[in-house]
Design a protein around this motif. Sequence first.
Motif, PDB file in Angstrom:
ATOM      1  N   CYS A  50       0.882  -0.934   0.026  1.00 48.76           N
ATOM      2  CA  CYS A  50       0.021  -0.116  -0.210  1.00 48.76           C
ATOM      3  C   CYS A  50       0.752   1.318  -0.160  1.00 48.76           C
ATOM      4  O   CYS A  50       2.404   1.766   0.529  1.00 48.76           O
ATOM      5  N   ASP A  52       0.755   5.005   0.572  1.00 49.93           N
ATOM      6  CA  ASP A  52      -0.319   6.635   1.043  1.00 49.93           C
ATOM      7  C   ASP A  52      -0.135   7.723   0.241  1.00 49.93           C
ATOM      8  O   ASP A  52       0.164   7.794  -1.247  1.00 49.93           O
ATOM      9  N   ASN A  59       3.839   0.587   3.045  1.00 48.11           N
ATOM     10  CA  ASN A  59       3.975  -0.943   3.726  1.00 48.11           C
ATOM     11  C   ASN A  59       4.488  -2.121   2.380  1.00 48.11           C
ATOM     12  O   ASN A  59       3.838  -1.224   1.210  1.00 48.11           O
ATOM     13  N   CYS A 102      -3.781   4.045   4.359  1.00 48.87           N
ATOM     14  CA  CYS A 102      -3.295   2.651   3.674  1.00 48.87           C
ATOM     15  C   CYS A 102      -3.671   1.909   5.283  1.00 48.87           C
ATOM     16  O   CYS A 102      -3.580   0.406   5.188  1.00 48.87           O
ATOM     17  N   SER A 103      -3.707   2.676   6.655  1.00 48.21           N
ATOM     18  CA  SER A 103      -4.040   1.191   7.812  1.00 48.21           C
ATOM     19  C   SER A 103      -5.693   1.050   7.707  1.00 48.21           C
ATOM     20  O   SER A 103      -6.426   0.599   8.372  1.00 48.21           O
ATOM     21  N   SER A 104      -6.243   1.901   6.778  1.00 48.29           N
ATOM     22  CA  SER A 104      -7.991   1.138   6.589  1.00 48.29           C
ATOM     23  C   SER A 104      -7.944  -0.674   6.350  1.00 48.29           C
ATOM     24  O   SER A 104      -7.243  -0.554   5.974  1.00 48.29           O
ATOM     25  N   ARG A 105      -9.221  -1.120   7.452  1.00 48.15           N
ATOM     26  CA  ARG A 105      -9.306  -2.149   6.778  1.00 48.15           C
ATOM     27  C   ARG A 105     -10.365  -2.449   5.191  1.00 48.15           C
ATOM     28  O   ARG A 105     -10.531  -3.552   4.995  1.00 48.15           O
TER      29      ARG A 105
END
Length: 120
Positions: A50, A52, A59, A102-105
């Motif tokens: 991913c 941002d 990552n 990017c931390s979104s599920r």
Amino acid sequence: QLRLVESGGALVQPGGSLRLSCTISGDTLTYYAIGWFRQAPGKERERVSCIDSSGSSTNYADSVKGRFTISRDNAENTVYLQKNSLKPEDTAIYYCGSAYVCSSRYFGSWGPGTQVTVSS
């Protein structure tokens, strides 16, 4: 409406390289984080990488670290996935999806996917 289209998939030999592209239309790429995912036959979709919205943070899944590189060209509305040292286990349909971070599920606006086959 945001639309993503993947391209660049191919048949490649083990150890080879390939660059996938994810082209965005319908909205401004700079609003979104973009993730690359893959799904092999009989397996669940897994996140590969991913990047941002600014391109400053990336990552990778452990299975591709050191071999794959994600990048983006906001002026071209395109996100790339450079894949080196390819292995047969990298064979899958590769998809790109969008999220705000990017931390979104939850990723959406999936493209139709592009097939990558690693085989001799």
